[in-house]
Design a protein around this motif. Structure first.
Motif, PDB file in Angstrom:
ATOM      1  N   LEU A 189       0.833  -1.207   0.000  1.00 23.30           N
ATOM      2  CA  LEU A 189       0.000   0.000   0.000  1.00 23.30           C
ATOM      3  C   LEU A 189       0.868   1.259   0.000  1.00 23.30           C
ATOM      4  CD1 LEU A 189      -2.693  -1.369   2.401  1.00 23.30           C
ATOM      5  CD2 LEU A 189      -3.182  -0.448   0.123  1.00 23.30           C
ATOM      6  N   ALA A 190       1.891   1.277   0.836  1.00 24.36           N
ATOM      7  CA  ALA A 190       2.790   2.440   0.881  1.00 24.36           C
ATOM      8  C   ALA A 190       3.469   2.651  -0.470  1.00 24.36           C
ATOM      9  CB  ALA A 190       3.832   2.259   1.982  1.00 24.36           C
ATOM     10  N   GLY A 191       3.781   1.562  -1.146  1.00 24.07           N
ATOM     11  CA  GLY A 191       4.445   1.638  -2.436  1.00 24.07           C
ATOM     12  C   GLY A 191       3.617   2.303  -3.528  1.00 24.07           C
ATOM     13  N   VAL A 192       2.302   2.324  -3.348  1.00 26.09           N
ATOM     14  CA  VAL A 192       1.431   2.992  -4.322  1.00 26.09           C
ATOM     15  C   VAL A 192       0.852   4.286  -3.762  1.00 26.09           C
ATOM     16  CG1 VAL A 192       0.882   0.902  -5.629  1.00 26.09           C
ATOM     17  CG2 VAL A 192      -0.581   1.568  -3.702  1.00 26.09           C
ATOM     18  N   GLY A 193       1.419   4.746  -2.632  1.00 25.74           N
ATOM     19  CA  GLY A 193       1.031   6.049  -2.094  1.00 25.74           C
ATOM     20  C   GLY A 193      -0.139   6.055  -1.135  1.00 25.74           C
ATOM     21  N   VAL A 194      -0.489   4.893  -0.586  1.00 21.95           N
ATOM     22  CA  VAL A 194      -1.598   4.834   0.375  1.00 21.95           C
ATOM     23  C   VAL A 194      -1.011   4.753   1.783  1.00 21.95           C
ATOM     24  CG1 VAL A 194      -3.634   3.551   1.159  1.00 21.95           C
ATOM     25  CG2 VAL A 194      -3.120   3.699  -1.292  1.00 21.95           C
ATOM     26  N   GLN A 195      -1.307   5.749   2.606  1.00 22.02           N
ATOM     27  CA  GLN A 195      -0.855   5.774   3.994  1.00 22.02           C
ATOM     28  C   GLN A 195      -1.731   4.831   4.813  1.00 22.02           C
ATOM     29  OE1 GLN A 195      -1.409   9.488   6.052  1.00 22.02           O
ATOM     30  NE2 GLN A 195       0.097   8.978   7.610  1.00 22.02           N
ATOM     31  N   VAL A 196      -1.108   3.959   5.591  1.00 19.91           N
ATOM     32  CA  VAL A 196      -1.828   2.962   6.376  1.00 19.91           C
ATOM     33  C   VAL A 196      -1.856   3.363   7.846  1.00 19.91           C
ATOM     34  CG1 VAL A 196      -1.864   0.545   7.118  1.00 19.91           C
ATOM     35  CG2 VAL A 196      -1.200   1.120   4.772  1.00 19.91           C
ATOM     36  N   ILE A 197      -3.049   3.360   8.416  1.00 18.89           N
ATOM     37  CA  ILE A 197      -3.242   3.589   9.850  1.00 18.89           C
ATOM     38  C   ILE A 197      -3.875   2.320  10.397  1.00 18.89           C
ATOM     39  CG2 ILE A 197      -4.295   5.034  11.624  1.00 18.89           C
ATOM     40  CD1 ILE A 197      -2.416   6.607   9.765  1.00 18.89           C
ATOM     41  N   ARG A 198      -3.122   1.584  11.250  1.00 19.00           N
ATOM     42  CA  ARG A 198      -3.612   0.327  11.830  1.00 19.00           C
ATOM     43  C   ARG A 198      -4.113   0.549  13.252  1.00 19.00           C
ATOM     44  NH1 ARG A 198       2.111  -1.912  10.786  1.00 19.00           N
ATOM     45  NH2 ARG A 198       2.357   0.265  11.273  1.00 19.00           N
ATOM     46  N   GLY A 199      -4.899  -0.399  13.718  1.00 18.93           N
ATOM     47  CA  GLY A 199      -5.408  -0.346  15.081  1.00 18.93           C
ATOM     48  C   GLY A 199      -6.825   0.169  15.187  1.00 18.93           C
ATOM     49  N   CYS A 200      -7.493   0.368  14.045  1.00 16.97           N
ATOM     50  CA  CYS A 200      -8.878   0.844  14.058  1.00 16.97           C
ATOM     51  C   CYS A 200      -9.801  -0.321  14.407  1.00 16.97           C
ATOM     52  CB  CYS A 200      -9.255   1.421  12.698  1.00 16.97           C
ATOM     53  SG  CYS A 200      -8.252   2.842  12.222  1.00 16.97           S
ATOM     54  N   ASP A 201     -10.807  -0.032  15.213  1.00 18.71           N
ATOM     55  CA  ASP A 201     -11.725  -1.065  15.672  1.00 18.71           C
ATOM     56  C   ASP A 201     -13.098  -0.448  15.856  1.00 18.71           C
ATOM     57  OD1 ASP A 201     -12.596  -3.561  16.651  1.00 18.71           O
ATOM     58  OD2 ASP A 201     -12.248  -2.915  18.713  1.00 18.71           O
ATOM     59  N   GLY A 202     -14.116  -1.069  15.281  1.00 19.78           N
ATOM     60  CA  GLY A 202     -15.475  -0.583  15.473  1.00 19.78           C
ATOM     61  C   GLY A 202     -16.125  -0.151  14.175  1.00 19.78           C
ATOM     62  N   GLY A 203     -17.180   0.630  14.320  1.00 17.84           N
ATOM     63  CA  GLY A 203     -17.979   1.063  13.178  1.00 17.84           C
ATOM     64  C   GLY A 203     -17.258   2.081  12.308  1.00 17.84           C
ATOM     65  N   ILE A 204     -17.508   1.992  11.012  1.00 19.64           N
ATOM     66  CA  ILE A 204     -16.887   2.886  10.034  1.00 19.64           C
ATOM     67  C   ILE A 204     -17.186   4.349  10.371  1.00 19.64           C
ATOM     68  CG2 ILE A 204     -16.851   3.554   7.590  1.00 19.64           C
ATOM     69  CD1 ILE A 204     -15.637   0.746   8.157  1.00 19.64           C
ATOM     70  N   ASP A 205     -18.430   4.680  10.666  1.00 19.20           N
ATOM     71  CA  ASP A 205     -18.796   6.073  10.934  1.00 19.20           C
ATOM     72  C   ASP A 205     -18.032   6.638  12.122  1.00 19.20           C
ATOM     73  OD1 ASP A 205     -20.611   6.108   8.815  1.00 19.20           O
ATOM     74  OD2 ASP A 205     -22.262   5.428  10.084  1.00 19.20           O
ATOM     75  N   ASP A 206     -17.939   5.872  13.193  1.00 20.33           N
ATOM     76  CA  ASP A 206     -17.226   6.325  14.390  1.00 20.33           C
ATOM     77  C   ASP A 206     -15.742   6.537  14.102  1.00 20.33           C
ATOM     78  OD1 ASP A 206     -16.874   6.855  17.276  1.00 20.33           O
ATOM     79  OD2 ASP A 206     -15.810   4.926  17.252  1.00 20.33           O
ATOM     80  N   ILE A 207     -15.127   5.596  13.425  1.00 18.60           N
ATOM     81  CA  ILE A 207     -13.693   5.711  13.117  1.00 18.60           C
ATOM     82  C   ILE A 207     -13.443   6.910  12.218  1.00 18.60           C
ATOM     83  CG2 ILE A 207     -11.740   4.604  11.960  1.00 18.60           C
ATOM     84  CD1 ILE A 207     -13.055   1.914  12.899  1.00 18.60           C
ATOM     85  N   LEU A 208     -14.295   7.111  11.227  1.00 16.56           N
ATOM     86  CA  LEU A 208     -14.141   8.256  10.325  1.00 16.56           C
ATOM     87  C   LEU A 208     -14.213   9.566  11.096  1.00 16.56           C
ATOM     88  CD1 LEU A 208     -13.821   9.430   7.495  1.00 16.56           C
ATOM     89  CD2 LEU A 208     -16.320   9.284   7.263  1.00 16.56           C
ATOM     90  N   LEU A 209     -15.199   9.703  11.966  1.00 16.38           N
ATOM     91  CA  LEU A 209     -15.328  10.936  12.758  1.00 16.38           C
ATOM     92  C   LEU A 209     -14.119  11.156  13.656  1.00 16.38           C
ATOM     93  CD1 LEU A 209     -19.109  10.822  13.738  1.00 16.38           C
ATOM     94  CD2 LEU A 209     -17.989  12.365  12.092  1.00 16.38           C
ATOM     95  N   ARG A 210     -13.624  10.076  14.272  1.00 21.61           N
ATOM     96  CA  ARG A 210     -12.443  10.206  15.135  1.00 21.61           C
ATOM     97  C   ARG A 210     -11.205  10.561  14.318  1.00 21.61           C
ATOM     98  NH1 ARG A 210     -10.703   6.042  18.339  1.00 21.61           N
ATOM     99  NH2 ARG A 210     -11.382   4.530  16.825  1.00 21.61           N
ATOM    100  N   TRP A 211     -11.068   9.991  13.112  1.00 27.02           N
ATOM    101  CA  TRP A 211      -9.921  10.308  12.264  1.00 27.02           C
ATOM    102  C   TRP A 211      -9.970  11.769  11.828  1.00 27.02           C
ATOM    103  CZ3 TRP A 211      -9.093  11.776   7.158  1.00 27.02           C
ATOM    104  CH2 TRP A 211      -7.754  11.701   6.750  1.00 27.02           C
TER     105      TRP A 211
END
Length: 138
Positions: free
Chosen positions: A81-103
């Motif tokens: 992923l990094a090789g194609v320019g996508v920054q990876v953030i690991r350790g996310c857990d739970g609902g997509i909406d909640d994680i998006l708002l926290r990010w």
């Protein structure tokens, strides 16, 4: 900006899959850079054998994804992923909406955990205690 989440459905809701290579699909959210508000959300089916040996990194990058908010993944997937320019953030857990708002609020950081596969025992996660250097996206 586009953000991808490896996703599975639990009790009718979209949650981050705990392992990138095993996800049912990807949720790709488009964020307006000026307002930092969500403007679009699409489902992208995960290709067969979705881990680091697939072309999913290239597919996501070609779609404009620049950030991956994930549960965990192996080093091969992080590197791909990094090789194609996508920054990876690991350790996310739970609902997509909640994680998006926290990010969006700046509350989500990479936990630097690496998942490893081994022998016939299947899957095991090994936590790296080495600092991980993430380059900011230009």
């Amino acid at each position: 900006m586009k953000i991808a989440f490896p996703t599975k459905t639990v009790n009718g809701g979209a949650v981050v899959d705990s392992h990138f290579g095993h996800c049912e699909y990807f949720t790709v959210v488009t964020i307006d850079d000026a307002t930092r508000c969500e403007v679009a959300r699409v489902r992208m089916d995960a290709p067969e054998g979705c881990g680091c040996k697939s072309n999913v990194a290239e597919l996501l990058a070609a779609d404009g994804v620049s950030v991956m908010l994930a549960g965990n993944m192996g080093q091969g997937a992080v590197d791909r992923l990094a090789g194609v320019g996508v920054q990876v953030i690991r350790g996310c857990d739970g609902g997509i909406d909640d994680i998006l708002l926290r990010w969006l609020a700046g509350e989500v950081e990479d936990n630097a955990e690496i998942c490893a596969h081994h022998d016939e025992d299947g899957h095991g996660c090994h936590h790296s205690h080495e600092p991980v250097s993430l380059e900011p996206l230009a």
